[in-house]
Design an enzyme around this catalytic site. Sequence first.
Site, PDB file in Angstrom:
ATOM      1  N   PRO A  88      64.838 -66.057  48.517  1.00  0.00           N
ATOM      2  CG  PRO A  88      66.567 -66.424  50.131  1.00  0.00           C
ATOM      3  CD  PRO A  88      65.964 -65.230  49.539  1.00  0.00           C
ATOM      4  CB  ALA A  91      63.675 -69.044  53.188  1.00  0.00           C
ATOM      5  N   GLY A  92      60.634 -67.699  54.650  1.00  0.00           N
ATOM      6  CA  GLY A  92      60.089 -66.952  55.534  1.00  0.00           C
ATOM      7  C   GLY A  92      60.482 -65.289  55.460  1.00  0.00           C
ATOM      8  N   GLY A  94      59.129 -63.404  52.778  1.00  0.00           N
ATOM      9  CA  GLY A  94      57.988 -62.653  51.955  1.00  0.00           C
ATOM     10  C   GLY A  94      58.276 -62.673  50.617  1.00  0.00           C
ATOM     11  CB  SER A  95      59.845 -65.291  48.323  1.00  0.00           C
ATOM     12  OG  SER A  95      59.078 -66.514  48.768  1.00  0.00           O
ATOM     13  CB  SER A  96      54.357 -65.524  48.003  1.00  0.00           C
ATOM     14  OG  SER A  96      53.864 -65.099  49.245  1.00  0.00           O
ATOM     15  CB  ALA A  97      54.507 -60.860  50.395  1.00  0.00           C
ATOM     16  CB  ALA A  98      58.528 -59.553  47.426  1.00  0.00           C
ATOM     17  CG  ASP A 139      55.185 -61.894  54.776  1.00  0.00           C
ATOM     18  OD1 ASP A 139      55.412 -61.607  55.904  1.00  0.00           O
ATOM     19  OD2 ASP A 139      55.371 -63.074  54.410  1.00  0.00           O
TER      20      ASP A 139
END
EC number: 2.7.1.36
Length: 313
Positions: A88, A91-92, A94-98, A139
């Site tokens: 998501p 949502a906190g 870590g989507s951008s980091a992944a 993250d």
Amino acid sequence: MTCSIAPGKVILFGEHFVVEGYPAIGLAVGLYARTCVEEGDLKIYSRQLGPIDPSSKEAKPYMRIIEEASIRYGCRDRYRIYIDSEIPVGAGMGSSAAVNVSLAHSLLETCGVEFTKEDVSRIAYLGEIMVHGKPSGVDNTLSTYGGLVYYRQGLFKRLNTSLPENTALIVADTGVKRDTGLVVREVLERYRRLGGLGKVIYEVAGRLVEEAVVAIEKGDVSRLGELMIVNHGLLFAMGASAWINDYLVHKMINNGAQGAKLSGAGRGGIVIGIARLENTGKIMEALKTEKVNVYLVKPDHEGVRSINTRISP
């Protein structure tokens, strides 16, 4: 074409309090971003967003990663990049980091150079700067290495343990977006207004994290759940929660979770609960009646790695 996968994350304990130098614990979880890279004319495609203009704001982290790989490792500066993420956004988790970690990994693989996970995390962090300005680094660290990470004032320590085998985490995404910077500032403002009382609350939060490490090492699910509830109460006291967070915490506990709390900035975002496996079905069904997105996740202890599955438009 080379492809990599990197996990998202949740904060188990200590968010917000970590800003003032107290410890926190993060966990990499089994929701993933996948990135594939191949040589060719510069092109960026996201399965969720469609084509991304390389000169756009959205592309800045990816272009920064390509630039660093070119400068430091002699890689070329033009690739076709394909991105797919089930984490998501906003949502906190870590989507951008992944995405940045999986991109850095697949890019270095395509380039054919020798590299370590430390190299991947460092390059991905440069992408995170493009997204968040002054990220903590937790993250990209969790997404790169996986597992449980104890962190405090920029120092990261991987915990060589895991959550008990008979448990799982339930993640409920409220879908409520918030201004993370604003929430952090307002929590800090309350901390300063409270003076000595605020200091006591933060010290309790710090001790709670140390207690959580012991509970994790002992595999004490009941204790972990209880500590999560207390952590949520402290976050509520500091103004980080919202009615939807509190409601979902109670919903999880009333349906069999050992404990639950908001995770991340709060005032929306996600709520996490820990439960024994036999109780997860009931909790999941109860949450689905609230029209929130619900995920049953297990810890990821591998971090970023290569995969054979390809992504294409």
